[in-house]
Design an enzyme around this catalytic site. Sequence first.
Site, PDB file in Angstrom:
ATOM      1  N   CYS A 130      -6.641   2.400  -1.887  1.00 41.40           N
ATOM      2  CA  CYS A 130      -6.625   1.867  -0.790  1.00 41.40           C
ATOM      3  C   CYS A 130      -5.789   0.722  -0.792  1.00 41.40           C
ATOM      4  CB  CYS A 130      -7.808   1.358  -0.200  1.00 41.40           C
ATOM      5  SG  CYS A 130      -9.001   3.007   0.387  1.00 41.40           S
TER       6      CYS A 130
ATOM      7  N   HIS B 115      -7.072   2.946   9.189  1.00 39.84           N
ATOM      8  CA  HIS B 115      -6.560   2.882   7.923  1.00 39.84           C
ATOM      9  C   HIS B 115      -5.846   4.017   7.108  1.00 39.84           C
ATOM     10  CE1 HIS B 115      -7.182   1.954   3.669  1.00 39.84           C
ATOM     11  NE2 HIS B 115      -8.437   2.479   3.548  1.00 39.84           N
TER      12      HIS B 115
ATOM     13  N   CYS C 110     -11.098  -3.472  -0.458  1.00 37.53           N
ATOM     14  CA  CYS C 110     -11.848  -2.437  -1.781  1.00 37.53           C
ATOM     15  C   CYS C 110     -10.919  -1.235  -2.139  1.00 37.53           C
ATOM     16  CB  CYS C 110     -13.318  -2.138  -1.248  1.00 37.53           C
ATOM     17  SG  CYS C 110     -13.261  -0.892   0.079  1.00 37.53           S
TER      18      CYS C 110
END
EC number: 2.3.1.16
Length: 434
Positions: A133, A387, A418
């Site tokens: 991510c 996202h 994260c």
Amino acid sequence: MSESVGRTSAMHRLQVVLGHLAGRPESSSALQAAPCSATFPQASASDVVVVHGRRTPIGRAGRGGFKDTTPDELLSAVLTAVLQDVKLKPECLGDISVGNVLEPGAGAVMARIAQFLSGIPETVPLSAVNRQCSSGLQAVANIAGGIRNGSYDIGMACGVESMSLSNRGNPGNISSRLLESDKARDCLIPMGITSENVAERFGISRQKQDAFALASQQKAASAQSKGCFRAEIVPVTTTVLDDKGDRKTITVSQDEGVRPSTTMEGLAKLKPAFKDGGSTTAGNSSQVSDGAAAVLLARRSKAEELGLPILGVLRSYAVVGVPPDIMGIGPAYAIPAALQKAGLTVNDIDIFEINEAFASQALYCVEKLGIPAEKVNPLGGAIALGHPLGCTGARQVVTLLNELKRRGRRAYGVVSMCIGTGMGAAAVFEYPGN
């Protein structure tokens, strides 16, 4: 006397180092916000600066305007827009780094194709990066590193993801010795279960998660209605297949996941998404999305030589490791590391763009660091905006610096997220002021 002073200084340094090693997930101590002491550094010719950045709208995966759009097309849209906006000849680029998570080989072939679709010549090299991510932010760090070490003076950092067209949840070929290591096994825990682990272990209630999600939606809806994203978004004209399989040409010009009608009552009705009796739902988790973003970086001296604008300065970057089963706490440890590298405290930062993978983990990080709520994701975050995994880090940089520009005054901002398998990343940017 000097020997005593030396021992005292060494002990102080040791205590500082031990302080950074302490306060890991098992610790209950929070990073204390110190009185504001920020002093802006003098501009240096060797600074790594952000020249410009653009992003696509973020589409809803599988059912939005980009559900049939390949990632190379999304990436090409932002590459082309950034170069055209600043009137930079594409052959001036020293390198391109593209963050991607779900494409084979981190999308290296797809990204090179996008480069050529954007009119960037073969003489410009390109690499792909996958740090899950944080891939988009890692691309920024990679280009910055190349500038700092003298490999080139200007480069493009990007992130892209088509979650509509990619295969999710396949870890690839892994060792049969997986069961011999708890940490190795924990790398395969579904992300939603890591969210549940954070909520349970650190007492983040369902009500608090839903309230955080509602705030994200409300902030994003307000920002969208005021046109706050207009300067950063590249409208994309593409084709979409309808239910009958017929092609239709559309232009996507705004983020599709924002839900202005969200209420606490509506969120409370949603069932747990990952386990019975859990608190993580579709409403307080990030959305599965499609999108791309690109950020042009340069050495300050090169930007000035070419007459390019300076939107921001990269002041520091940090990546840390945390337990894989509670990977969402990563920003709570990456942010202090990045702040320390920049010589700053929480109070020195105007905006924290913290990725909202899940409300549970975002809330934990905000509370752990004592960050005032009004400084966190003022235009909403991934719960409302979406996202697209490889895109997010680059998208956050674009959103952060555009919002600081709107505010006008010299200020600092942080981008953090994260990372699946147990990491956190953070970067500190300075906006130079209007």
